[in-house]
Scaffold this active site. Structure first.
Site, short mmCIF file in Angstrom:
data_model
loop_
_atom_site.label_atom_id
_atom_site.label_comp_id
_atom_site.label_asym_id
_atom_site.label_seq_id
_atom_site.Cartn_x
_atom_site.Cartn_y
_atom_site.Cartn_z
CG MET A 1 -2.02 -1.07 1.25
SD MET A 1 -3.17 -1.04 2.43
CE MET A 1 -3.95 0.37 2.48
CD GLU A 2 2.22 5.71 -4.09
OE1 GLU A 2 0.92 5.78 -4.32
OE2 GLU A 2 2.99 6.74 -4.21
CB CYS B 1 -1.51 0.89 -9.84
SG CYS B 1 -1.56 2.71 -9.17
CE LYS C 1 -2.27 -6.41 -4.74
NZ LYS C 1 -2.74 -5.22 -4.94
CG HIS D 1 -7.83 -5.72 -5.52
ND1 HIS D 1 -7.57 -4.49 -5.62
CD2 HIS D 1 -9.15 -5.79 -4.67
CE1 HIS D 1 -8.80 -3.58 -4.91
NE2 HIS D 1 -9.56 -4.55 -4.60
CG ASN E 1 -6.04 -8.00 -2.35
OD1 ASN E 1 -5.87 -7.29 -3.07
ND2 ASN E 1 -5.84 -7.65 -1.03
N GLY E 2 -8.86 -8.53 -1.38
CA GLY E 2 -9.89 -7.38 -1.35
C GLY E 2 -11.02 -7.68 -0.34
N GLY F 1 -4.92 -6.15 3.38
CA GLY F 1 -4.56 -4.73 3.25
C GLY F 1 -5.15 -3.89 4.24
C1 LIG Z 1 -3.74 3.57 -0.03
C2 LIG Z 1 -3.69 2.17 -0.70
C3 LIG Z 1 -2.25 2.24 -1.61
C4 LIG Z 1 -2.16 0.90 -2.50
N1 LIG Z 1 -0.79 0.70 -3.02
C5 LIG Z 1 -0.64 -0.43 -3.66
C6 LIG Z 1 0.61 -0.64 -4.39
O1 LIG Z 1 1.46 0.24 -4.34
N2 LIG Z 1 0.68 -1.61 -4.96
C7 LIG Z 1 -0.37 -2.74 -5.19
O2 LIG Z 1 -0.22 -3.75 -5.82
N3 LIG Z 1 -1.43 -2.27 -4.55
C8 LIG Z 1 -1.64 -1.37 -3.85
N4 LIG Z 1 -2.87 -1.07 -3.27
C9 LIG Z 1 -3.89 -2.16 -3.36
C10 LIG Z 1 -4.08 -3.12 -2.20
O3 LIG Z 1 -2.66 -4.01 -2.27
C11 LIG Z 1 -5.09 -4.10 -2.22
O4 LIG Z 1 -4.93 -4.75 -3.31
C12 LIG Z 1 -6.31 -3.43 -1.91
O5 LIG Z 1 -6.40 -2.39 -1.00
C13 LIG Z 1 -7.42 -4.39 -1.78
O6 LIG Z 1 -7.28 -5.33 -0.24
P1 LIG Z 1 -7.97 -4.62 0.99
O7 LIG Z 1 -9.34 -4.39 0.83
O8 LIG Z 1 -7.42 -5.80 1.67
O9 LIG Z 1 -7.30 -3.38 1.38
C14 LIG Z 1 -3.34 0.06 -2.34
C15 LIG Z 1 -4.39 0.47 -1.80
C16 LIG Z 1 -4.37 1.36 -1.05
C17 LIG Z 1 -5.89 1.65 -0.33
#
Ligand SMILES: Cc1cc2nc3c(=O)[nH]c(=O)nc-3n(C[C@H](O)[C@H](O)[C@H](O)COP(=O)(O)O)c2cc1C
Length: 322
Positions: free
Chosen positions: A8-9, A98, A139, A168, A199-200, A223
Protein backbone atom coordinates in the site's frame (compact mmCIF):
# COMPACT_ATOMS: atom_id res chain seq x y z
CA UNK A 1 -2.85 -21.50 3.97
CA UNK A 2 -0.65 -18.45 3.73
CA UNK A 3 -1.38 -14.82 4.52
CA UNK A 4 0.34 -11.94 2.77
CA UNK A 5 0.49 -8.28 3.69
CA UNK A 6 -0.75 -6.11 0.81
CA UNK A 7 1.47 -3.44 -0.72
CA UNK A 8 0.00 0.00 0.00
CA UNK A 9 1.76 3.06 -1.31
CA UNK A 10 2.20 5.76 1.33
CA UNK A 11 0.80 3.47 4.05
CA UNK A 12 2.52 0.09 4.28
CA UNK A 13 6.14 1.14 4.34
CA UNK A 14 9.09 -0.40 6.15
CA UNK A 15 7.91 0.86 9.56
CA UNK A 16 4.40 -0.52 9.12
CA UNK A 17 5.79 -3.84 7.90
CA UNK A 18 7.96 -3.95 11.02
CA UNK A 19 4.96 -3.40 13.29
CA UNK A 20 2.52 -5.78 11.60
CA UNK A 21 4.95 -8.65 11.08
CA UNK A 22 5.91 -8.32 14.73
CA UNK A 23 2.28 -8.90 15.70
CA UNK A 24 2.47 -12.08 13.65
CA UNK A 25 0.63 -14.37 11.24
CA UNK A 26 2.04 -12.80 8.07
CA UNK A 27 4.01 -15.02 5.69
CA UNK A 28 5.21 -12.41 3.23
CA UNK A 29 5.16 -8.69 2.51
CA UNK A 30 5.41 -6.66 -0.70
CA UNK A 31 6.89 -3.16 -0.94
CA UNK A 32 5.12 -0.10 -2.23
CA UNK A 33 5.66 0.02 -5.98
CA UNK A 34 8.95 1.11 -7.51
CA UNK A 35 7.96 3.18 -10.55
CA UNK A 36 9.93 2.03 -13.59
CA UNK A 37 10.02 4.20 -16.73
CA UNK A 38 12.92 3.81 -19.13
CA UNK A 39 16.03 3.85 -16.97
CA UNK A 40 17.88 1.61 -14.57
CA UNK A 41 17.11 3.07 -11.16
CA UNK A 42 19.92 3.66 -8.66
CA UNK A 43 20.28 1.28 -5.70
CA UNK A 44 19.21 4.06 -3.33
CA UNK A 45 15.68 4.01 -4.81
CA UNK A 46 15.35 0.33 -3.93
CA UNK A 47 16.86 0.81 -0.47
CA UNK A 48 14.51 3.72 0.25
CA UNK A 49 11.38 1.67 -0.51
CA UNK A 50 12.83 -1.53 0.87
CA UNK A 51 15.34 -0.87 3.67
CA UNK A 52 14.96 -4.57 4.48
CA UNK A 53 17.36 -5.18 1.54
CA UNK A 54 20.11 -4.32 4.03
CA UNK A 55 18.92 -7.33 6.07
CA UNK A 56 18.58 -10.09 3.47
CA UNK A 57 15.17 -8.75 2.46
CA UNK A 58 13.61 -9.70 5.79
CA UNK A 59 11.64 -7.66 8.29
CA UNK A 60 13.04 -7.64 11.86
CA UNK A 61 10.68 -10.56 12.56
CA UNK A 62 12.18 -12.53 9.67
CA UNK A 63 9.33 -12.19 7.15
CA UNK A 64 10.44 -11.88 3.49
CA UNK A 65 9.67 -8.69 1.58
CA UNK A 66 9.26 -8.87 -2.19
CA UNK A 67 10.07 -5.74 -4.20
CA UNK A 68 7.18 -4.54 -6.35
CA UNK A 69 7.83 -2.98 -9.76
CA UNK A 70 5.33 -1.00 -11.80
CA UNK A 71 5.91 -0.11 -15.44
CA UNK A 72 4.80 -0.80 -19.00
CA UNK A 73 8.02 -1.61 -20.87
CA UNK A 74 9.51 -5.10 -20.69
CA UNK A 75 13.19 -4.18 -21.02
CA UNK A 76 13.34 -1.48 -18.30
CA UNK A 77 11.23 -3.71 -16.04
CA UNK A 78 13.69 -6.56 -16.63
CA UNK A 79 16.85 -4.59 -15.85
CA UNK A 80 15.32 -3.12 -12.71
CA UNK A 81 14.13 -6.54 -11.59
CA UNK A 82 17.65 -7.83 -12.10
CA UNK A 83 18.97 -5.00 -9.97
CA UNK A 84 16.44 -5.64 -7.19
CA UNK A 85 17.42 -9.32 -7.19
CA UNK A 86 21.12 -8.43 -7.08
CA UNK A 87 20.45 -6.17 -4.11
CA UNK A 88 18.97 -9.16 -2.31
CA UNK A 89 15.21 -9.02 -2.94
CA UNK A 90 13.79 -12.44 -2.00
CA UNK A 91 11.25 -12.05 -4.81
CA UNK A 92 9.93 -9.62 -7.42
CA UNK A 93 6.26 -8.66 -7.66
CA UNK A 94 4.79 -6.94 -10.71
CA UNK A 95 1.93 -4.48 -10.28
CA UNK A 96 -0.86 -4.58 -12.88
CA UNK A 97 -3.50 -3.35 -10.47
CA UNK A 98 -2.85 0.31 -9.69
CA UNK A 99 -5.95 2.35 -10.61
CA UNK A 100 -4.37 5.81 -10.20
CA UNK A 101 -5.05 8.04 -13.22
CA UNK A 102 -1.59 9.51 -13.18
CA UNK A 103 0.04 6.07 -13.17
CA UNK A 104 -2.31 4.68 -15.84
CA UNK A 105 -1.76 7.71 -18.07
CA UNK A 106 1.97 7.08 -17.97
CA UNK A 107 1.63 3.46 -19.04
CA UNK A 108 1.60 1.49 -15.82
CA UNK A 109 -0.71 -0.36 -13.45
CA UNK A 110 -4.19 -1.60 -14.30
CA UNK A 111 -4.32 0.06 -17.75
CA UNK A 112 -2.07 -2.81 -18.94
CA UNK A 113 -4.83 -5.32 -18.18
CA UNK A 114 -6.26 -4.23 -21.54
CA UNK A 115 -3.21 -5.69 -23.27
CA UNK A 116 -2.60 -9.35 -22.41
CA UNK A 117 0.29 -9.54 -24.90
CA UNK A 118 2.14 -6.78 -23.11
CA UNK A 119 1.40 -8.40 -19.75
CA UNK A 120 3.03 -11.54 -21.13
CA UNK A 121 6.04 -9.63 -22.49
CA UNK A 122 6.65 -7.87 -19.17
CA UNK A 123 6.31 -10.95 -16.96
CA UNK A 124 8.37 -13.03 -19.39
CA UNK A 125 11.17 -10.43 -19.53
CA UNK A 126 11.29 -10.10 -15.75
CA UNK A 127 11.18 -13.88 -15.27
CA UNK A 128 14.14 -14.32 -17.63
CA UNK A 129 16.13 -11.48 -16.06
CA UNK A 130 16.27 -12.80 -12.51
CA UNK A 131 17.73 -16.06 -11.22
CA UNK A 132 15.43 -19.07 -11.39
CA UNK A 133 15.57 -19.19 -7.58
CA UNK A 134 13.96 -15.73 -7.33
CA UNK A 135 10.16 -15.97 -7.44
CA UNK A 136 8.36 -13.58 -9.79
CA UNK A 137 4.84 -12.91 -8.57
CA UNK A 138 2.14 -10.80 -10.21
CA UNK A 139 -0.72 -8.73 -8.82
CA UNK A 140 -3.77 -7.87 -10.91
CA UNK A 141 -7.37 -6.73 -10.66
CA UNK A 142 -10.24 -8.51 -12.45
CA UNK A 143 -9.84 -6.13 -15.36
CA UNK A 144 -9.73 -2.48 -16.37
CA UNK A 145 -13.25 -1.41 -17.37
CA UNK A 146 -14.73 -4.92 -17.18
CA UNK A 147 -13.72 -8.56 -16.73
CA UNK A 148 -13.76 -9.56 -20.41
CA UNK A 149 -9.98 -10.04 -20.66
CA UNK A 150 -9.46 -11.77 -17.32
CA UNK A 151 -8.98 -15.19 -18.87
CA UNK A 152 -6.51 -13.86 -21.49
CA UNK A 153 -4.54 -11.92 -18.90
CA UNK A 154 -4.24 -14.85 -16.50
CA UNK A 155 -3.26 -17.22 -19.32
CA UNK A 156 -0.55 -14.74 -20.34
CA UNK A 157 0.75 -14.68 -16.77
CA UNK A 158 0.81 -18.49 -16.56
CA UNK A 159 2.51 -18.76 -19.98
CA UNK A 160 5.22 -16.36 -18.81
CA UNK A 161 6.00 -18.68 -15.91
CA UNK A 162 5.05 -16.41 -13.04
CA UNK A 163 5.41 -18.11 -9.66
CA UNK A 164 2.18 -16.90 -8.05
CA UNK A 165 -0.71 -14.57 -8.84
CA UNK A 166 -2.61 -12.29 -6.49
CA UNK A 167 -6.03 -11.15 -7.66
CA UNK A 168 -7.67 -8.09 -6.14
CA UNK A 169 -11.26 -9.15 -6.81
CA UNK A 170 -12.45 -5.95 -8.47
CA UNK A 171 -11.89 -4.15 -11.75
CA UNK A 172 -10.20 -0.78 -11.95
CA UNK A 173 -13.67 0.61 -12.67
CA UNK A 174 -14.93 -0.85 -9.37
CA UNK A 175 -12.23 1.17 -7.60
CA UNK A 176 -12.35 0.37 -3.89
CA UNK A 177 -16.13 0.20 -3.66
CA UNK A 178 -17.39 -2.85 -1.75
CA UNK A 179 -18.05 -5.61 -2.43
CA UNK A 180 -15.05 -7.54 -3.70
CA UNK A 181 -16.16 -10.27 -6.12
CA UNK A 182 -14.36 -13.26 -4.61
CA UNK A 183 -16.46 -15.67 -6.64
CA UNK A 184 -14.98 -14.21 -9.83
CA UNK A 185 -11.64 -15.78 -8.87
CA UNK A 186 -13.01 -19.32 -8.52
CA UNK A 187 -12.64 -20.42 -12.16
CA UNK A 188 -9.13 -19.02 -12.41
CA UNK A 189 -8.15 -20.77 -9.20
CA UNK A 190 -9.64 -24.08 -10.31
CA UNK A 191 -7.65 -24.09 -13.56
CA UNK A 192 -4.43 -22.46 -12.44
CA UNK A 193 -1.03 -24.15 -12.57
CA UNK A 194 0.29 -21.75 -9.90
CA UNK A 195 -0.96 -20.58 -6.49
CA UNK A 196 -3.66 -17.92 -6.64
CA UNK A 197 -3.99 -15.47 -3.77
CA UNK A 198 -7.35 -13.83 -3.12
CA UNK A 199 -7.41 -10.17 -2.11
CA UNK A 200 -9.95 -7.46 -1.30
CA UNK A 201 -12.37 -6.56 1.51
CA UNK A 202 -11.22 -9.11 4.08
CA UNK A 203 -11.86 -7.25 7.34
CA UNK A 204 -12.59 -10.11 9.72
CA UNK A 205 -12.21 -13.85 10.31
CA UNK A 206 -15.76 -14.27 8.99
CA UNK A 207 -14.79 -12.44 5.76
CA UNK A 208 -11.80 -14.74 5.42
CA UNK A 209 -14.03 -17.83 5.62
CA UNK A 210 -16.45 -16.37 3.10
CA UNK A 211 -13.61 -15.41 0.76
CA UNK A 212 -12.03 -18.87 0.69
CA UNK A 213 -15.47 -20.42 0.28
CA UNK A 214 -16.34 -18.25 -2.72
CA UNK A 215 -12.92 -18.11 -4.38
CA UNK A 216 -11.72 -21.62 -3.58
CA UNK A 217 -8.30 -20.10 -2.78
CA UNK A 218 -6.26 -21.11 0.22
CA UNK A 219 -3.96 -18.10 0.33
CA UNK A 220 -5.08 -14.55 0.96
CA UNK A 221 -3.67 -11.04 1.02
CA UNK A 222 -4.76 -8.49 3.63
CA UNK A 223 -4.57 -4.72 3.15
CA UNK A 224 -6.84 -2.27 4.93
CA UNK A 225 -8.31 -5.06 7.07
CA UNK A 226 -5.08 -5.72 8.90
CA UNK A 227 -4.38 -2.02 9.36
CA UNK A 228 -7.75 -1.78 11.11
CA UNK A 229 -7.18 -4.97 13.07
CA UNK A 230 -3.42 -5.55 13.47
CA UNK A 231 -3.80 -9.13 14.72
CA UNK A 232 -6.21 -10.21 11.96
CA UNK A 233 -3.63 -12.56 10.38
CA UNK A 234 -2.95 -14.12 13.77
CA UNK A 235 -6.66 -14.56 14.41
CA UNK A 236 -7.15 -16.21 11.00
CA UNK A 237 -4.21 -18.55 11.61
CA UNK A 238 -5.64 -19.48 14.99
CA UNK A 239 -9.04 -20.41 13.56
CA UNK A 240 -7.31 -22.55 10.92
CA UNK A 241 -5.45 -24.42 13.63
CA UNK A 242 -8.51 -24.40 15.86
CA UNK A 243 -6.45 -22.67 18.53
CA UNK A 244 -7.62 -19.98 20.87
CA UNK A 245 -5.82 -16.67 20.53
CA UNK A 246 -6.16 -13.62 22.73
CA UNK A 247 -7.60 -10.87 20.55
CA UNK A 248 -5.70 -7.58 20.80
CA UNK A 249 -7.45 -5.12 23.06
CA UNK A 250 -7.18 -1.37 22.70
CA UNK A 251 -4.35 -1.01 25.22
CA UNK A 252 -2.26 -3.50 23.26
CA UNK A 253 -2.90 -1.49 20.11
CA UNK A 254 -1.86 1.69 21.94
CA UNK A 255 1.45 0.00 22.86
CA UNK A 256 1.92 -0.74 19.18
CA UNK A 257 1.31 2.92 18.35
CA UNK A 258 3.95 3.97 20.88
CA UNK A 259 6.48 1.68 19.19
CA UNK A 260 5.32 2.91 15.79
CA UNK A 261 6.25 6.47 16.80
CA UNK A 262 9.73 5.30 17.75
CA UNK A 263 10.44 3.33 14.57
CA UNK A 264 8.91 6.07 12.42
CA UNK A 265 11.06 8.75 14.05
CA UNK A 266 14.13 6.63 13.36
CA UNK A 267 13.27 6.43 9.64
CA UNK A 268 11.77 9.80 8.73
CA UNK A 269 12.07 13.48 9.50
CA UNK A 270 10.47 14.17 12.87
CA UNK A 271 7.74 16.34 11.34
CA UNK A 272 6.24 13.31 9.58
CA UNK A 273 5.65 11.19 12.69
CA UNK A 274 2.32 12.86 13.52
CA UNK A 275 0.84 12.27 10.10
CA UNK A 276 1.81 8.61 10.09
CA UNK A 277 0.19 8.03 13.47
CA UNK A 278 -2.96 9.89 12.43
CA UNK A 279 -3.12 7.91 9.21
CA UNK A 280 -2.99 4.61 11.09
CA UNK A 281 -5.60 5.80 13.58
CA UNK A 282 -7.82 6.49 10.57
CA UNK A 283 -7.73 2.77 9.73
CA UNK A 284 -7.90 1.58 13.37
CA UNK A 285 -11.06 3.62 13.88
CA UNK A 286 -12.98 1.03 11.92
CA UNK A 287 -12.25 -1.68 14.49
CA UNK A 288 -11.63 0.26 17.70
CA UNK A 289 -13.97 3.11 18.70
CA UNK A 290 -11.23 4.42 21.01
CA UNK A 291 -9.05 5.15 17.98
CA UNK A 292 -11.46 7.95 17.07
CA UNK A 293 -11.06 9.40 20.58
CA UNK A 294 -7.27 9.26 20.37
CA UNK A 295 -7.39 10.75 16.88
CA UNK A 296 -9.21 13.81 18.28
CA UNK A 297 -6.56 14.09 20.99
CA UNK A 298 -3.61 14.07 18.57
CA UNK A 299 -5.08 15.66 15.46
CA UNK A 300 -3.46 19.07 15.95
CA UNK A 301 -0.12 17.68 17.10
CA UNK A 302 2.91 17.26 14.91
CA UNK A 303 6.04 16.52 16.95
CA UNK A 304 6.85 13.03 18.22
CA UNK A 305 7.23 14.11 21.87
CA UNK A 306 3.80 15.80 21.85
CA UNK A 307 2.20 12.78 20.22
CA UNK A 308 3.90 10.45 22.71
CA UNK A 309 2.68 12.58 25.65
CA UNK A 310 -0.88 12.60 24.29
CA UNK A 311 -0.83 8.82 23.83
CA UNK A 312 0.51 8.35 27.39
CA UNK A 313 -2.28 10.56 28.78
CA UNK A 314 -4.86 8.72 26.70
CA UNK A 315 -3.59 5.42 28.07
CA UNK A 316 -3.88 6.58 31.66
CA UNK A 317 -7.38 7.97 31.16
CA UNK A 318 -8.55 4.87 29.30
CA UNK A 319 -7.08 2.50 31.91
CA UNK A 320 -8.87 4.41 34.67
CA UNK A 321 -12.16 4.26 32.77
CA UNK A 322 -12.23 0.50 32.18
C1 LIG B 1 -3.67 3.59 -0.03
C2 LIG B 1 -3.49 2.37 -0.88
C3 LIG B 1 -2.29 2.17 -1.54
C4 LIG B 1 -2.09 1.03 -2.35
N1 LIG B 1 -0.88 0.86 -2.97
C5 LIG B 1 -0.66 -0.29 -3.70
C6 LIG B 1 0.62 -0.56 -4.28
O1 LIG B 1 1.58 0.20 -4.13
N2 LIG B 1 0.74 -1.70 -5.01
C7 LIG B 1 -0.29 -2.58 -5.19
O2 LIG B 1 -0.14 -3.60 -5.86
N3 LIG B 1 -1.50 -2.34 -4.63
C8 LIG B 1 -1.69 -1.25 -3.88
N4 LIG B 1 -2.92 -1.04 -3.28
C9 LIG B 1 -3.96 -2.09 -3.37
C10 LIG B 1 -3.86 -3.06 -2.18
O3 LIG B 1 -2.65 -3.80 -2.22
C11 LIG B 1 -5.04 -4.05 -2.16
O4 LIG B 1 -5.05 -4.75 -3.36
C12 LIG B 1 -6.39 -3.34 -1.98
O5 LIG B 1 -6.32 -2.38 -0.95
C13 LIG B 1 -7.51 -4.35 -1.68
O6 LIG B 1 -7.22 -5.07 -0.50
P1 LIG B 1 -7.91 -4.70 0.91
O7 LIG B 1 -9.39 -4.62 0.68
O8 LIG B 1 -7.49 -5.83 1.82
O9 LIG B 1 -7.36 -3.36 1.34
C14 LIG B 1 -3.13 0.09 -2.49
C15 LIG B 1 -4.36 0.30 -1.82
C16 LIG B 1 -4.54 1.41 -1.02
C17 LIG B 1 -5.85 1.58 -0.30
Amino acid sequence: MRIFLAPMEGVVDHTMRTMLTQVGGIDRCVTEFVRVTTTLLPPKTFYRLCPELHKQGLTPSGVPVYVQLLGGQPEPMAINAERAAQLGAPGIDINFGCPAKQVNRSDGGSVLLQEPDRVFAIVDAVRKAVPASTPVTVKIRLGFNDRSLLEDVTQAIFAANASELTIHARTKEDGYKPPAYWDAIADIYANSPIPIIANGEIWSVADYHQCIKESGCQDIMLGRGILACPDLARQINATQLEQHVRVMDWLMVVELLVQFCVVTEAMYERKYVGNRVKQWLGYLRRQYPQAAVLFEQVKRLKWPEDIAAAIALHKTEYSKAI
